[in-house]
Design a protein around this motif. Structure first.
Motif, PDB file in Angstrom:
ATOM      1  N   UNK A  57     -11.385   0.841   8.640  1.00 35.68           N
ATOM      2  CA  UNK A  57     -11.562  -0.563   8.404  1.00 35.68           C
ATOM      3  C   UNK A  57     -10.825  -1.084   7.242  1.00 35.68           C
ATOM      4  N   UNK A  58      -9.537  -1.316   7.258  1.00 36.98           N
ATOM      5  CA  UNK A  58      -8.810  -1.546   6.031  1.00 36.98           C
ATOM      6  C   UNK A  58      -7.542  -2.393   6.381  1.00 36.98           C
ATOM      7  N   UNK A  59      -7.567  -3.476   5.681  1.00 32.84           N
ATOM      8  CA  UNK A  59      -6.062  -4.301   5.557  1.00 32.84           C
ATOM      9  C   UNK A  59      -5.651  -4.729   4.187  1.00 32.84           C
ATOM     10  N   UNK A  60      -6.046  -3.921   3.417  1.00 32.92           N
ATOM     11  CA  UNK A  60      -5.439  -3.837   2.019  1.00 32.92           C
ATOM     12  C   UNK A  60      -3.944  -3.548   1.982  1.00 32.92           C
ATOM     13  N   UNK A  61      -3.466  -2.412   2.667  1.00 28.61           N
ATOM     14  CA  UNK A  61      -2.169  -1.953   2.864  1.00 28.61           C
ATOM     15  C   UNK A  61      -1.406  -3.369   3.395  1.00 28.61           C
ATOM     16  N   UNK A  62      -1.986  -4.017   4.523  1.00 26.82           N
ATOM     17  CA  UNK A  62      -1.262  -5.069   5.018  1.00 26.82           C
ATOM     18  C   UNK A  62      -1.105  -6.292   4.012  1.00 26.82           C
ATOM     19  N   UNK A  63      -1.929  -6.393   3.217  1.00 30.11           N
ATOM     20  CA  UNK A  63      -2.141  -7.701   2.402  1.00 30.11           C
ATOM     21  C   UNK A  63      -1.135  -7.409   1.486  1.00 30.11           C
ATOM     22  N   UNK A 130      -7.916   8.018  15.465  1.00 27.91           N
ATOM     23  CA  UNK A 130      -8.328   7.089  14.388  1.00 27.91           C
ATOM     24  C   UNK A 130      -8.053   5.650  14.820  1.00 27.91           C
ATOM     25  N   UNK A 131      -8.896   4.675  14.757  1.00 26.71           N
ATOM     26  CA  UNK A 131      -8.456   3.138  14.904  1.00 26.71           C
ATOM     27  C   UNK A 131      -8.561   2.384  13.905  1.00 26.71           C
ATOM     28  N   UNK A 132      -7.703   1.557  13.551  1.00 23.37           N
ATOM     29  CA  UNK A 132      -7.474   0.939  12.471  1.00 23.37           C
ATOM     30  C   UNK A 132      -7.469  -0.635  12.732  1.00 23.37           C
ATOM     31  N   UNK A 133      -7.308  -1.305  11.553  1.00 22.82           N
ATOM     32  CA  UNK A 133      -6.765  -0.947  10.495  1.00 22.82           C
ATOM     33  C   UNK A 133      -5.072  -0.944  10.169  1.00 22.82           C
ATOM     34  N   UNK A 134      -4.637  -1.055   9.208  1.00 26.49           N
ATOM     35  CA  UNK A 134      -3.189  -1.277   8.781  1.00 26.49           C
ATOM     36  C   UNK A 134      -2.523   0.146   9.291  1.00 26.49           C
ATOM     37  N   UNK A 135      -1.147   0.035   9.079  1.00 28.56           N
ATOM     38  CA  UNK A 135      -0.350   1.299   9.294  1.00 28.56           C
ATOM     39  C   UNK A 135      -0.473   2.228   8.313  1.00 28.56           C
ATOM     40  N   UNK A 136      -0.911   1.867   7.047  1.00 29.09           N
ATOM     41  CA  UNK A 136      -1.480   2.950   5.964  1.00 29.09           C
ATOM     42  C   UNK A 136      -1.979   3.782   6.565  1.00 29.09           C
ATOM     43  N   UNK A 137      -2.759   3.781   7.647  1.00 29.45           N
ATOM     44  CA  UNK A 137      -3.465   4.694   8.318  1.00 29.45           C
ATOM     45  C   UNK A 137      -2.735   6.036   8.465  1.00 29.45           C
ATOM     46  N   UNK A 138      -1.428   5.896   8.639  1.00 27.33           N
ATOM     47  CA  UNK A 138      -0.451   7.008   9.086  1.00 27.33           C
ATOM     48  C   UNK A 138      -0.503   7.963   8.011  1.00 27.33           C
ATOM     49  N   UNK A 139      -0.194   7.537   6.568  1.00 20.74           N
ATOM     50  CA  UNK A 139      -0.300   8.379   5.698  1.00 20.74           C
ATOM     51  C   UNK A 139      -1.677   9.432   5.275  1.00 20.74           C
ATOM     52  N   UNK A 140      -2.737   8.802   5.580  1.00 16.49           N
ATOM     53  CA  UNK A 140      -4.096   9.273   5.675  1.00 16.49           C
ATOM     54  C   UNK A 140      -4.019  10.276   6.751  1.00 16.49           C
ATOM     55  N   UNK A 170      10.584   2.130   0.107  1.00 16.93           N
ATOM     56  CA  UNK A 170      10.252   2.782  -0.976  1.00 16.93           C
ATOM     57  C   UNK A 170       9.240   2.048  -1.807  1.00 16.93           C
ATOM     58  N   UNK A 171       8.371   3.060  -2.382  1.00 23.35           N
ATOM     59  CA  UNK A 171       7.172   2.588  -2.974  1.00 23.35           C
ATOM     60  C   UNK A 171       7.574   1.844  -4.405  1.00 23.35           C
ATOM     61  N   UNK A 172       7.122   0.742  -4.384  1.00 25.40           N
ATOM     62  CA  UNK A 172       7.596   0.023  -5.858  1.00 25.40           C
ATOM     63  C   UNK A 172       6.252  -0.080  -6.887  1.00 25.40           C
ATOM     64  N   UNK A 173       5.426  -0.190  -6.892  1.00 26.80           N
ATOM     65  CA  UNK A 173       4.133   0.167  -7.571  1.00 26.80           C
ATOM     66  C   UNK A 173       2.894   0.654  -6.780  1.00 26.80           C
ATOM     67  N   UNK A 174       2.663   0.236  -5.621  1.00 27.38           N
ATOM     68  CA  UNK A 174       1.671   0.790  -4.825  1.00 27.38           C
ATOM     69  C   UNK A 174       2.188   1.073  -3.271  1.00 27.38           C
ATOM     70  N   UNK A 175       1.632   1.830  -2.691  1.00 26.35           N
ATOM     71  CA  UNK A 175       1.760   2.100  -1.439  1.00 26.35           C
ATOM     72  C   UNK A 175       1.223   0.848  -0.615  1.00 26.35           C
ATOM     73  N   UNK A 176       1.730   0.708   0.652  1.00 21.16           N
ATOM     74  CA  UNK A 176       1.261  -0.336   1.556  1.00 21.16           C
ATOM     75  C   UNK A 176       1.523   0.013   2.827  1.00 21.16           C
ATOM     76  N   UNK A 177       1.029  -1.033   3.864  1.00 28.13           N
ATOM     77  CA  UNK A 177       1.443  -0.599   5.240  1.00 28.13           C
ATOM     78  C   UNK A 177       2.734  -0.469   5.741  1.00 28.13           C
ATOM     79  N   UNK A 178       3.982  -0.950   4.785  1.00 26.70           N
ATOM     80  CA  UNK A 178       5.245  -0.578   5.096  1.00 26.70           C
ATOM     81  C   UNK A 178       5.946   0.576   4.497  1.00 26.70           C
ATOM     82  N   UNK A 179       5.098   1.498   3.670  1.00 26.91           N
ATOM     83  CA  UNK A 179       5.556   2.609   3.051  1.00 26.91           C
ATOM     84  C   UNK A 179       5.138   3.931   3.541  1.00 26.91           C
TER      85      UNK A 179
END
Length: 321
Positions: A57-63, A130-140, A170-179
């Motif tokens: 349950x996370x959308x911080x990466x999407x934001x 696993x059911x999400x959630x943003x696609x940052x789920x993939x790294x996890x 590419x990761x700028x400062x923090x990872x997200x749903x696109x990285x």
């Protein structure tokens, strides 16, 4: 929460109340009748569980990726639709292990918590979905698989991503749903990545260049009209080169006719029938080690169509596993 000690996350155990549906005097008719619930902290060896559901349950990466937030509500919506589905599989113990919940902006801790859960399930011979959630789920999910197999002789993980996007920013400062896949490929020499459904208008030239630099295999959305021999041959070659397959499905890869409830909908995506055919092919390899479904955003869903699609994908994975 001793299991998630030192991680800034919330966790709720599996809850039978998340599943409901038509009542039946006959057993083994609907998901809500057969689903079991537990806590990831209570998983013991040996166990009789075949498949474990775990929510992200996370959308911080999407934001962080400047997307439309709401994906944290995805796991609940999927369970609501899943409980109503009839079941056609036999002798499979499916247990819901609840939700890992992102607290404030602590995306990285949420990813670590899911990784630990995925690793625990795999080590106990349970197939995680696993059911999400943003696609940052993939790294996890990937890191959970990596941890689970670290002491084995087989360590080549092949990633199959159904998606309109490469997600190799590419990761700028923090990872997200696109990285997530950039982070995976940069940190893991043995990882291999095959993206299915890539849309040119959803990826910049730089992303195509990054994909090429990391030897990413892909087929475009125009190659997903049917599951033909060319794609079968490419996937066969890919499968032969890896020890395990990790399947991740970003719902925005589907046409918005089937999946309007995502952060980045597109009319040019693939169909459920196409994905079903490819999933059947992948599971026949007997190499699938973990799966997830990402980017359901109930805030923008229409008649719960996208949630229903996600639930049916879970059901299909269970049926073919």
């Amino acid at each position: 929460m001793e299991f998630f000690k030192n991680l800034k996350v919330d966790y709720t155990t599996g809850n039978k109340n998340n599943y409901s549906g038509r009542s039946s005097k006959l057993p083994n008719q609907y998901w809500h009748q057969e689903i079991k619930v537990s806590s990831i902290e209570k998983l013991k060896i040996p166990n009789t569980i075949d498949i474990g559901l775990i929510g992200y349950a996370c959308d911080e990466g999407v934001q962080r990726n400047q997307g439309r937030i709401g994906a944290r509500k995805g796991p609940k919506s999927i369970r609501t639709k899943l409980g109503k589905l009839p079941i056609h599989f036999k002798n499979k113990n499916i247990t819901d292990f609840g939700d890992i919940i992102c607290v404030d902006t602590n995306l990285e801790d949420c990813q670590k918590a899911l990784s630990k859960s995925i690793s625990t399930l795999i080590k106990n011979h349970v197939l995680p979905i696993a059911i999400g959630g943003g696609h940052d789920i993939a790294l996890a999910n990937f890191n959970g698989i990596k941890d689970a197999i670290k002491n084995t002789s087989k360590n080549n993980i092949g990633i199959i991503n159904f998606d309109a996007h490469f997600d190799v920013r590419k990761v700028d400062t923090q990872g997200n749903s696109g990285t997530p896949f950039y982070q995976i490929l940069k940190e893991n020499d043995t990882a291999r990545y095959f993206a299915i459904g890539i849309q040119q208008q959803s990826n910049t030239k730089e992303l195509f260049e990054i994909a090429a630099a990391y030897n990413v295999s892909y087929v475009s959305n125009f190659d997903c009209e049917s599951f033909g021999e060319d794609l079968k041959n490419k996937l066969t070659t890919f499968i032969d080169q890896v020890d395990y397959i990790y399947i991740t499905i970003d719902l925005d890869g589907f046409s918005s006719a089937f999946a309007p409830g995502v952060s980045a909908p597109s009319a040019l995506g693939f169909s459920p029938n196409f994905v079903y055919q490819v999933l059947t092919f992948l599971f026949q390899s007997k190499k699938v080690i973990s799966c997830d479904i990402a980017e359901l955003n109930p805030n923008f869903d229409i008649d719960s169509a996208t949630a229903g699609l996600a639930a049916k994908l879970v059901d299909f994975m269970v049926l073919n596993s």
